[in-house]
Design an enzyme around this catalytic site. Structure first.
Site, PDB file in Angstrom:
ATOM      1  N   SER A  84     -40.302  46.918 -63.480  1.00 33.71           N
ATOM      2  CA  SER A  84     -40.994  47.828 -64.398  1.00 33.71           C
ATOM      3  C   SER A  84     -40.283  47.946 -65.744  1.00 33.71           C
ATOM      4  CB  SER A  84     -41.119  49.199 -63.742  1.00 33.71           C
ATOM      5  OG  SER A  84     -41.929  49.110 -62.580  1.00 33.71           O
ATOM      6  N   LEU A  92     -42.228  52.357 -59.071  1.00 41.48           N
ATOM      7  CA  LEU A  92     -40.830  52.806 -59.070  1.00 41.48           C
ATOM      8  C   LEU A  92     -40.646  53.744 -57.884  1.00 41.48           C
ATOM      9  CD1 LEU A  92     -40.040  53.683 -62.793  1.00 41.48           C
ATOM     10  CD2 LEU A  92     -38.800  52.038 -61.375  1.00 41.48           C
ATOM     11  N   ILE A  93     -39.735  53.400 -56.988  1.00 42.22           N
ATOM     12  CA  ILE A  93     -39.487  54.250 -55.815  1.00 42.22           C
ATOM     13  C   ILE A  93     -38.096  54.851 -55.963  1.00 42.22           C
ATOM     14  CG2 ILE A  93     -39.305  54.339 -53.300  1.00 42.22           C
ATOM     15  CD1 ILE A  93     -41.175  51.924 -53.165  1.00 42.22           C
ATOM     16  N   THR A  98     -29.792  57.182 -56.607  1.00 45.94           N
ATOM     17  CA  THR A  98     -29.082  57.333 -57.891  1.00 45.94           C
ATOM     18  C   THR A  98     -30.069  57.777 -58.976  1.00 45.94           C
ATOM     19  OG1 THR A  98     -29.568  55.089 -58.677  1.00 45.94           O
ATOM     20  CG2 THR A  98     -27.652  55.369 -57.186  1.00 45.94           C
ATOM     21  N   HIS A 147     -30.994  55.948 -61.333  1.00 52.76           N
ATOM     22  CA  HIS A 147     -31.632  54.729 -61.873  1.00 52.76           C
ATOM     23  C   HIS A 147     -33.127  54.946 -62.097  1.00 52.76           C
ATOM     24  CE1 HIS A 147     -32.387  50.175 -61.301  1.00 52.76           C
ATOM     25  NE2 HIS A 147     -31.926  50.402 -62.503  1.00 52.76           N
ATOM     26  N   PHE A 190     -51.601  53.491 -68.296  1.00 50.92           N
ATOM     27  CA  PHE A 190     -50.318  53.773 -67.627  1.00 50.92           C
ATOM     28  C   PHE A 190     -50.462  53.559 -66.116  1.00 50.92           C
ATOM     29  CE2 PHE A 190     -46.150  55.389 -67.514  1.00 50.92           C
ATOM     30  CZ  PHE A 190     -46.012  56.292 -66.472  1.00 50.92           C
TER      31      PHE A 190
HETATM   32  O1  INI Z   1     -40.282  47.920 -60.755  1.00 48.63           O
HETATM   33  C1  INI Z   1     -39.239  48.360 -60.255  1.00 48.63           C
HETATM   34  N1  INI Z   1     -38.030  47.932 -60.736  1.00 48.63           N
HETATM   35  C2  INI Z   1     -36.871  48.413 -60.215  1.00 48.63           C
HETATM   36  N2  INI Z   1     -35.721  47.961 -60.706  1.00 48.63           N
HETATM   37  C3  INI Z   1     -35.623  46.748 -61.513  1.00 48.63           C
HETATM   38  C4  INI Z   1     -35.813  47.038 -63.008  1.00 48.63           C
HETATM   39  O2  INI Z   1     -37.160  47.382 -63.280  1.00 48.63           O
HETATM   40  C5  INI Z   1     -35.451  45.792 -63.821  1.00 48.63           C
HETATM   41  O3  INI Z   1     -36.320  44.721 -63.458  1.00 48.63           O
HETATM   42  C6  INI Z   1     -34.012  45.364 -63.611  1.00 48.63           C
HETATM   43  O4  INI Z   1     -33.165  46.496 -63.834  1.00 48.63           O
HETATM   44  C7  INI Z   1     -33.605  44.238 -64.552  1.00 48.63           C
HETATM   45  O5  INI Z   1     -33.811  44.613 -65.898  1.00 48.63           O
HETATM   46  C8  INI Z   1     -36.905  49.377 -59.185  1.00 48.63           C
HETATM   47  N3  INI Z   1     -35.718  49.933 -58.636  1.00 48.63           N
HETATM   48  O6  INI Z   1     -34.585  49.631 -59.102  1.00 48.63           O
HETATM   49  O7  INI Z   1     -35.796  50.742 -57.654  1.00 48.63           O
HETATM   50  C9  INI Z   1     -38.185  49.801 -58.694  1.00 48.63           C
HETATM   51  O8  INI Z   1     -38.309  50.649 -57.768  1.00 48.63           O
HETATM   52  N4  INI Z   1     -39.293  49.276 -59.248  1.00 48.63           N
END
Ligand code: INI
Length: 194
Positions: free
Chosen positions: A62, A121-122, A126, A128, A153
């Protein structure tokens, strides 16, 4: 969930036959992304958007949605005037696990009338989740206002996988939010041409 919260739809009265729509989706949580993308495509087609005018590209996660939306939309603007279709993202948008109808860059030409950005996004243990959710939301909002093109969106920000499954229409009591995003894209794309 109370079904009346979304309010009455308007896409039924709007014709998508002359719209060009871009779907950009993340590949994280693909088992949830796939039904969401398919739900959006289903509604686009139902509302008259031609298959050739639906361009689907994927990115790793995402976080990459805003930059992909920006580059794909800008490329479609240039393409509208001159360049052949080709791969719009120079390989960035190639989907390693193509979802039915995914295009690898060869498609009709011309600027997009609406864009649907889809990610799941789950929340983990953390912060994050919060950083990505906030940044991607702000980025997509800025892009639609800067470019003047509707960016629907489609980022599910859920606390657990069960919540995502309900919203991807994978449960008996669920509803596929991808369908709502497809409808919104037709409405906003058509209104942009009024
Ligand atoms: O689309 C997602 N990306 C996630 N992480 C990756 C992020 O979007 C980037 O692709 C990565 O950080 C590289 O830039 C997720 N988590 O970390 O949980 C998630 O739940 N969903």
């Amino acid at each position: 969930m109370f079904s009346g919260t979304k309010g009455p739809g308007e896409a039924e009265s709007l014709n998508g036959s002359n719209l060009r729509v871009l779907i950009v989706h993340a590949r994280w949580n693909t088992p949830l992304i796939t039904p969401l993308v398919e739900g959006a495509r289903k509604k686009l087609l139902e509302r008259g958007v031609k298959e050739l005018n639906i361009v689907t590209q994927s990115v790793p996660g995402s976080w990459e949605l805003p930059i992909a939306v920006q580059r794909l939309y800008a490329a479609s603007q240039v393409q509208a005037s001159s360049a052949p279709s080709g791969d719009l993202l120079g390989g960035l948008g190639r989907s390693s696990t193509p979802i039915p109808g995914s295009t690898s860059g060869t498609s009709s030409k011309g600027p997009f009338d609406a864009i649907i950005a889809i990610g799941v996004l789950i929340k983990g243990d953390t912060a994050h989740f919060e950083h990505i959710a906030e940044s991607v939301s702000r980025g997509l909002m800025r892009l639609q206002l800067d470019f003047g093109v509707p960016v629907i969106f489609g980022l599910l920000t859920v606390l657990n996988e069960d919540q995502a499954r309900v919203r991807a229409g994978l449960t008996a009591d669920g509803h596929n939010h991808g369908e709502d995003w497809g409808e919104a894209a037709v409405e906003m794309g058509a209104k942009r041409k009024l």
